[in-house]
Design a protein around this motif. Structure first.
Motif, PDB file in Angstrom:
ATOM      1  N   GLU A   1       0.838  -1.212   0.000  1.00 33.27           N
ATOM      2  CA  GLU A   1       0.000   0.000   0.000  1.00 33.27           C
ATOM      3  C   GLU A   1       0.868   1.255   0.000  1.00 33.27           C
ATOM      4  N   ILE A   2       1.950   1.232   0.784  1.00 28.10           N
ATOM      5  CA  ILE A   2       2.849   2.396   0.819  1.00 28.10           C
ATOM      6  C   ILE A   2       3.514   2.582  -0.555  1.00 28.10           C
ATOM      7  N   SER A   3       3.885   1.472  -1.183  1.00 30.73           N
ATOM      8  CA  SER A   3       4.515   1.554  -2.508  1.00 30.73           C
ATOM      9  C   SER A   3       3.565   2.209  -3.501  1.00 30.73           C
ATOM     10  N   ARG A   4       2.285   1.836  -3.429  1.00 30.06           N
ATOM     11  CA  ARG A   4       1.276   2.431  -4.325  1.00 30.06           C
ATOM     12  C   ARG A   4       1.246   3.957  -4.112  1.00 30.06           C
ATOM     13  N   GLY A   5       1.253   4.359  -2.818  1.00 29.88           N
ATOM     14  CA  GLY A   5       1.227   5.787  -2.484  1.00 29.88           C
ATOM     15  C   GLY A   5       2.458   6.513  -3.004  1.00 29.88           C
ATOM     16  N   THR A   6       3.632   5.902  -2.818  1.00 27.01           N
ATOM     17  CA  THR A   6       4.868   6.555  -3.270  1.00 27.01           C
ATOM     18  C   THR A   6       4.913   6.608  -4.803  1.00 27.01           C
ATOM     19  N   ALA A   7       4.420   5.541  -5.455  1.00 31.32           N
ATOM     20  CA  ALA A   7       4.425   5.529  -6.924  1.00 31.32           C
ATOM     21  C   ALA A   7       3.526   6.639  -7.462  1.00 31.32           C
ATOM     22  N   ARG A   8       2.345   6.807  -6.847  1.00 32.36           N
ATOM     23  CA  ARG A   8       1.407   7.838  -7.324  1.00 32.36           C
ATOM     24  C   ARG A   8       1.953   9.245  -7.097  1.00 32.36           C
ATOM     25  N   SER A   9       2.652   9.432  -5.959  1.00 32.78           N
ATOM     26  CA  SER A   9       3.089  10.792  -5.636  1.00 32.78           C
ATOM     27  C   SER A   9       4.470  11.117  -6.198  1.00 32.78           C
ATOM     28  N   GLY A  10       5.137  10.123  -6.742  1.00 32.44           N
ATOM     29  CA  GLY A  10       6.457  10.369  -7.319  1.00 32.44           C
ATOM     30  C   GLY A  10       7.576  10.347  -6.290  1.00 32.44           C
ATOM     31  N   ALA A  11       7.297   9.820  -5.097  1.00 30.61           N
ATOM     32  CA  ALA A  11       8.339   9.722  -4.064  1.00 30.61           C
ATOM     33  C   ALA A  11       9.218   8.509  -4.352  1.00 30.61           C
TER      34      ALA A  11
ATOM     35  N   ASP B   1       8.875  -8.134  -5.131  1.00 29.86           N
ATOM     36  CA  ASP B   1       7.678  -8.456  -5.924  1.00 29.86           C
ATOM     37  C   ASP B   1       6.523  -7.520  -5.579  1.00 29.86           C
ATOM     38  N   VAL B   2       6.296  -7.350  -4.259  1.00 31.91           N
ATOM     39  CA  VAL B   2       5.179  -6.511  -3.793  1.00 31.91           C
ATOM     40  C   VAL B   2       5.338  -5.080  -4.330  1.00 31.91           C
ATOM     41  N   THR B   3       6.553  -4.554  -4.242  1.00 31.01           N
ATOM     42  CA  THR B   3       6.785  -3.174  -4.679  1.00 31.01           C
ATOM     43  C   THR B   3       6.653  -3.057  -6.194  1.00 31.01           C
ATOM     44  N   GLU B   4       7.177  -4.044  -6.901  1.00 31.85           N
ATOM     45  CA  GLU B   4       7.099  -4.009  -8.368  1.00 31.85           C
ATOM     46  C   GLU B   4       5.641  -4.032  -8.827  1.00 31.85           C
ATOM     47  N   VAL B   5       4.824  -4.910  -8.201  1.00 31.07           N
ATOM     48  CA  VAL B   5       3.393  -4.990  -8.561  1.00 31.07           C
ATOM     49  C   VAL B   5       2.716  -3.650  -8.283  1.00 31.07           C
ATOM     50  N   ALA B   6       3.040  -3.040  -7.124  1.00 32.56           N
ATOM     51  CA  ALA B   6       2.400  -1.776  -6.752  1.00 32.56           C
ATOM     52  C   ALA B   6       2.756  -0.668  -7.749  1.00 32.56           C
ATOM     53  N   PHE B   7       4.030  -0.580  -8.136  1.00 35.02           N
ATOM     54  CA  PHE B   7       4.447   0.468  -9.092  1.00 35.02           C
ATOM     55  C   PHE B   7       3.821   0.220 -10.465  1.00 35.02           C
TER      56      PHE B   7
END
Lengths: 268, 206
Positions: free
Chosen positions: A90-100, A117-123
């Motif tokens: 969930e945090i990865s999704r947030g960072t991907a959307r905000s450009g962090a 894997d989790v981070t790659e899927v989220a991005f």
């Protein structure tokens, strides 16, 4: 072949808990799918977490994430690590959307790969697969808690960091990273279900930045209001109510002498 | 093909969960399957260790290449990793079994780890000094509780009379709170594990 049920006191208790949880979970899931969602009490650290993601995007400095010094292959800490990995998604999704930018430190090879894997899927889901690099997930140590936290501490001390999230299985060693973050004024969100770590997190990170005990298991539902996650929270609460009723009935039964060795039954 | 990629891991997870549960709740059906699966995980983790080692080497080689004041630490890490691996392999090949690795562990790693751990005492004092300031009723209660429990640990008079109050604190309010936290934590752990076993939490492959 002689097949039989292994029905000792502990297995009977586990069977009851498992069956009750599954019933509560599927009923709550069906309710959540129909739009009947529970009201969630506010968790201050999560408001701060959203702020940290925003700060990281604005400052261009990384957000650091640690899924704990336990591992997926470490039986007592596996559930905490799993929960932390869901939160990481969930945090990865947030960072991907905000450009962090996000960097992860893992204390176990399985956690290291799963976190990647989790981070790659989220991005990818956030439509920014090119912003994720596997090099941002660091394998620090193999289930060596003290060396791991020393690695995290060194990373916080040497890399420009907008904030750090230390969420998962930690013991007293947490203080090495927590105090470095405090000393360098790096905002942190800490959380563990270990009683050895919780007081240290409160005195180092502050009570408004610490997730205590079961709260770390509730974070995924707070960040992503998926019906299944909300249903799992409701099932936990229902089971907790059942345990409270059992404790009250047990106290009454033991105090009135109705059942003399009820305490011994539960101790067994 | 896409569907197979999506459902195959979920089917494997569900089947594994059923096998482990059947092993736990029955005797004579599939005894030892849970133990065997746990061994498989350990074996897979052992193989994956090579991948972790490659990651560490890659990250620190990049840091060396970039330069900067901290590259000396990356160099120290790479050199010590190389020395430990080579010493372990050569030690075994020369018939010393694990004695070389054990020597490194006992005389270099353990003293370093102990030193690091001992720092916790000082960090704890610094964190406590920062936090234990009386600002409101809650922090005042916290300070009083901490002082009573700390003084209660002192064996000689006049503080020895506080030991019973300190013990009472630990036996009733503290133990009650810890048990409450443990019950909540256990429920959270059950919920998280079952979500993964049912394939509901599948954010590693969505």
């Amino acid at each position: 072949m002689n097949v039989s049920l292994a029905l000792g006191p502990s297995t009977v208790f586990a069977l009851i808990v498992l069956a009750a949880f599954l019933i509560f979970f599927f009923v709550a899931w069906s309710n959540s799918e129909q739009g009947r969602s529970p009201n969630l009490r506010a968790l201050r650290p999560l408001t701060r977490l959203r702020g940290l993601i925003g700060q990281s995007a604005e400052s261009g400095r990384r957000l650091h994430y640690s899924p704990g010094s336990g591992g997926l292959n470490d039986q007592p800490g596996a559930a905490e690590t799993l929960s932390s990995l869901t939160t990481l998604g969930e945090i990865s999704r947030g960072t991907a959307r905000s450009g962090a930018s996000l960097e992860i430190s893992a204390n176990d090879t399985l956690t290291f790969l799963a976190a990647g894997d989790v981070t790659e899927v989220a991005f990818t889901e956030a439509g920014r697969p090119d912003d994720f690099s596997r090099d941002d997930v660091h394998f620090v140590t193999q289930q060596d808690r003290l060396a791991y936290i020393a690695g995290v501490e060194s990373s916080l001390a040497t890399e420009p960091t907008a904030g750090t999230v230390l969420l998962g299985r930690f013991d007293a060693e947490y203080l090495l990273a927590g105090e470095t973050a405090s000393r360098l004024a790096i905002p942190q969100i800490a959380g563990s279900s270990r009683v050895e770590a919780m007081p240290l997190m409160i005195i180092s990170a502050g009570s408004e930045e610490t997730l205590l005990g079961e709260e770390i298991y509730a974070v995924p539902a707070y960040l992503d209001h998926r019906p299944a996650l909300l249903a799992s929270l409701r099932a936990q609460d229902a089971l907790r109510l059942l345990i409270i009723v059992a404790i009250i009935l047990g106290v009454i039964a033991a105090s009135t002498g109705l059942v003399s060795d009820i305490g011994n039954y539960f101790l067994r | 093909m896409q569907r197979l990629k999506l459902y195959l891991p979920l089917i494997v997870v569900l089947l594994t969960a059923l096998l482990v549960l059947a092993d736990f709740f029955t005797t004579g059906l599939i005894d030892g399957v849970g133990h065997a699966l746990a061994l498989w995980v350990s074996m897979i983790a052992g193989v994956l260790l090579l991948l972790g080692l490659a990651n560490i080497a890659w990250v620190h080689l990049q840091r060396l290449q970039k330069g900067g004041a901290n590259r000396v630490y990356s160099l120290a890490l790479l050199v010590s990793a190389f020395v430990v691996i080579v010493a372990g392999v050569i030690g075994r090949a020369a018939g010393y079994q694990d004695s070389v690795s054990n020597w490194i562990f006992q005389y270099i790693y353990q003293p370093l780890a102990t030193t690091l751990f001992s720092l916790l005492a000082f960090l704890l004092i610094s964190a406590a000094l920062r936090t234990l300031r009386i600002r409101n009723i809650e922090s005042a209660l916290l300070v009083i509780g901490a002082v009573v429990v700390l003084l209660g640990q002192i064996a000689f008079t006049p503080f020895s009379s506080l030991s019973s109050i300190s013990q009472w604190f630990q036996d009733y309010p503290v133990l009650g709170i810890i048990r409450g936290i443990l019950i909540g934590t256990a429920l959270g752990a059950i919920a998280t594990s079952l979500r993964y076993l049912l394939g509901v939490d599948n954010n590693y492959m969505r």
